[in-house]
Write a protein that holds these residues in place. Structure first.
Motif, short mmCIF file in Angstrom:
data_model
loop_
_atom_site.label_atom_id
_atom_site.label_comp_id
_atom_site.label_asym_id
_atom_site.label_seq_id
_atom_site.Cartn_x
_atom_site.Cartn_y
_atom_site.Cartn_z
N SER A 110 -34.29 -34.33 12.09
CA SER A 110 -32.89 -34.10 12.42
C SER A 110 -32.43 -32.79 11.81
O SER A 110 -33.01 -32.30 10.84
N LEU A 111 -31.40 -32.22 12.43
CA LEU A 111 -30.76 -31.00 11.94
C LEU A 111 -29.27 -31.26 11.88
O LEU A 111 -28.64 -31.60 12.90
N GLN A 112 -28.70 -31.13 10.70
CA GLN A 112 -27.31 -31.49 10.45
C GLN A 112 -26.51 -30.24 10.10
O GLN A 112 -26.98 -29.38 9.35
N LYS A 113 -25.31 -30.14 10.64
CA LYS A 113 -24.42 -29.04 10.28
C LYS A 113 -23.83 -29.28 8.90
O LYS A 113 -23.50 -30.41 8.53
N GLY A 114 -23.67 -28.19 8.14
CA GLY A 114 -23.13 -28.33 6.80
C GLY A 114 -24.15 -28.85 5.82
O GLY A 114 -25.36 -28.96 6.12
N THR A 115 -23.69 -29.22 4.64
CA THR A 115 -24.57 -29.76 3.61
C THR A 115 -24.86 -31.23 3.87
O THR A 115 -24.34 -31.83 4.82
N PHE A 116 -25.68 -31.82 3.01
CA PHE A 116 -26.16 -33.17 3.23
C PHE A 116 -25.00 -34.16 3.18
O PHE A 116 -24.24 -34.22 2.21
N ASP A 117 -24.87 -34.97 4.26
CA ASP A 117 -23.87 -36.03 4.33
C ASP A 117 -24.39 -37.06 5.32
O ASP A 117 -24.31 -36.87 6.55
N SER A 118 -24.94 -38.15 4.80
CA SER A 118 -25.61 -39.13 5.66
C SER A 118 -24.62 -40.00 6.44
O SER A 118 -24.99 -40.56 7.47
N LYS A 119 -23.37 -40.12 5.98
CA LYS A 119 -22.40 -41.01 6.64
C LYS A 119 -21.51 -40.27 7.64
O LYS A 119 -21.38 -40.67 8.79
N PHE A 120 -20.91 -39.18 7.21
CA PHE A 120 -19.93 -38.51 8.05
C PHE A 120 -20.40 -37.13 8.51
O PHE A 120 -19.61 -36.33 8.99
N GLY A 121 -21.66 -36.84 8.37
CA GLY A 121 -22.16 -35.54 8.77
C GLY A 121 -22.29 -35.40 10.28
O GLY A 121 -22.50 -36.37 11.00
N GLU A 122 -22.13 -34.17 10.76
CA GLU A 122 -22.24 -33.87 12.19
C GLU A 122 -23.65 -33.35 12.46
O GLU A 122 -24.06 -32.32 11.94
N TYR A 123 -24.39 -34.09 13.29
CA TYR A 123 -25.78 -33.75 13.57
C TYR A 123 -25.84 -32.83 14.79
O TYR A 123 -25.29 -33.15 15.86
N GLU A 124 -26.52 -31.73 14.61
CA GLU A 124 -26.72 -30.79 15.72
C GLU A 124 -27.87 -31.22 16.62
O GLU A 124 -27.82 -31.01 17.84
N TRP A 125 -28.90 -31.82 16.06
CA TRP A 125 -30.05 -32.28 16.84
C TRP A 125 -30.71 -33.43 16.10
O TRP A 125 -30.87 -33.41 14.88
N VAL A 126 -31.11 -34.47 16.85
CA VAL A 126 -31.79 -35.65 16.30
C VAL A 126 -32.97 -35.96 17.21
O VAL A 126 -32.83 -35.96 18.45
N LEU A 127 -34.12 -36.23 16.63
CA LEU A 127 -35.31 -36.60 17.40
C LEU A 127 -35.12 -38.00 17.94
O LEU A 127 -34.95 -38.95 17.18
N LYS A 128 -35.18 -38.12 19.28
CA LYS A 128 -35.03 -39.42 19.90
C LYS A 128 -36.37 -40.13 19.92
O LYS A 128 -37.41 -39.50 20.05
N ARG A 129 -36.31 -41.43 19.82
CA ARG A 129 -37.54 -42.22 19.80
C ARG A 129 -38.21 -42.18 21.17
O ARG A 129 -37.54 -42.29 22.21
N HIS A 130 -39.53 -42.03 21.15
CA HIS A 130 -40.36 -41.96 22.37
C HIS A 130 -39.94 -40.79 23.27
O HIS A 130 -40.14 -40.83 24.48
N GLU A 131 -39.34 -39.77 22.68
CA GLU A 131 -38.93 -38.63 23.50
C GLU A 131 -40.14 -37.84 24.00
O GLU A 131 -40.17 -37.39 25.15
#
Length: 354
Positions: free
Chosen positions: A323-344
């Motif tokens: 995954s690639l997240q905008k801003g610093t580390f925030d697992s709950k309220f962070g905005e993700y720019e890209w996430v690896l989808k399962r079986h993609e």
């Protein structure tokens, strides 16, 4: 009547039947006659090279496991011989034709059959140049900041993870290893910013083996989460060189062609000082192939004008972007720019993201 029976018994004496031992034939070399060797050999024996299977033969139909394995190895050997014979035949035909020979066929691979990605970066594009001048790494590439990396681990790390972190600190200049001591990353990040760190690298482990990496660019992000695999430390490598020196290494980035890959390349490049010290002759390589990022660390030497010798220093490992997240580390309220989808990647093996 009794006398007759006794007489009959005496006339017919009982004899035990004894089996005569069969004469074993002498081996041919004891007879001293070479002609016997030719007579004892079977006339029709198929040589292993002439062994062939029927066209409808299937190894999976054999019930016996050992027999099935033996037949599979014979079948594999026969296919290999046929392939070698076909190569020799084509080579003879090409030699006979000379300059009139047709061009060689390019073998199909996953790399050259890759589906074209619309997000492929053109270095001469004005939009790309504008994004590079205004993104989070622009201060580094404009030489306004120098990289300073803090390397830490998950809670209660084991020996292998600690050694891996220490070896990473010798590869990345101005890197410092600190124990986490149970602190949350949200509390660690402000302390890193206050002390002038530009990166926070967290090495996670599972069953005493490093299996994850969180790479956070400070102070504004982004934050990337990787899966770590195939970790080999320096002592586990054969024919490795001496320990690396304190010189700043050169950085090689291969095949980071898409917009996402371009961001990953800038993320890795900002880990090292902008001006390498060529005296040390050390190179850090990030090679992207099928969305797997292979890291290698080498030392090179010029033997002459045409030959170059390289020596791997270690460590080596493989990264897979999760995954690639905008801003610093925030697992709950962070905005993700890209996430690896399962079986993609199972949908199309020739479609990649980086």
């Amino acid at each position: 009547m009794d006398v007759v029976e006794e007489h009959d018994i005496q006339d017919k004496p009982t004899k035990k039947k004894t089996k005569k031992p069969k004469k074993q034939p002498k081996p041919p070399h004891e007879n001293g006659n070479d002609s016997m060797i030719e007579k004892t050999e079977p006339e029709h024996v198929d040589a292993p090279a002439e062994f062939s299977f029927p066209p409808t033969f299937s190894v999976s139909e054999i019930k016996n496991k050992q027999r099935r394995h033996l037949m599979f190895m014979k079948l594999k050997q026969e296919k290999r011989k046929q392939k070698v014979a076909m190569k020799k035949k084509k080579k003879k035909e090409r030699d006979a034709l000379g300059d009139k020979a047709p061009p060689k066929e390019v073998p199909k691979t996953i790399e050259n059959q890759r589906v074209y990605d619309e997000t492929t970066v053109n270095p001469e594009d004005e939009e790309v140049a504008f994004d590079e001048g205004t993104d989070e790494f622009s201060a580094y590439f404009n030489r306004l900041t120098n990289p300073k990396v803090l390397i830490t681990t998950s809670d209660r790390p084991r020996g292998r993870t600690v050694r891996f972190c220490n070896q990473l600190a010798t590869v990345i200049p101005d890197a410092h290893v600190y124990y986490r001591r149970g602190l949350a990353l949200k509390k660690v990040i402000p302390q890193c910013i206050a002390r002038g760190f530009t990166y926070l690298m967290v090495i996670n482990e599972d069953r005493k083996v490093p299996n994850g990496m969180v790479l956070c660019h400070l102070p504004d992000g982004p934050t990337a989460h990787f899966k770590v695999s195939s970790v080999r430390l320096r002592k586990e490598m054969k024919r490795r060189g001496k320990d690396p020196t304190e010189h700043s290494p050169e950085v090689i980035l291969n095949n980071f062609t898409t917009r996402l890959g371009h961001s990953m390349g800038r993320l890795f490049a900002a880990l090292f000082p902008h001006d390498p010290q060529f005296v040390g002759r050390q190179v850090a390589t990030f090679h992207n192939q099928r969305d797997f990022i292979f890291f290698r660390f080498h030392r090179y030497i010029f033997k002459n004008e045409k030959r170059v010798g390289i020596q791997e220093l270690g460590p080596r490992f493989t990264l897979k972007l999760r995954s690639l997240q905008k801003g610093t580390f925030d697992s709950k309220f962070g905005e993700y720019e890209w996430v690896l989808k399962r079986h993609e990647n199972d949908v199309c093996r020739r479609r990649f993201n980086l």
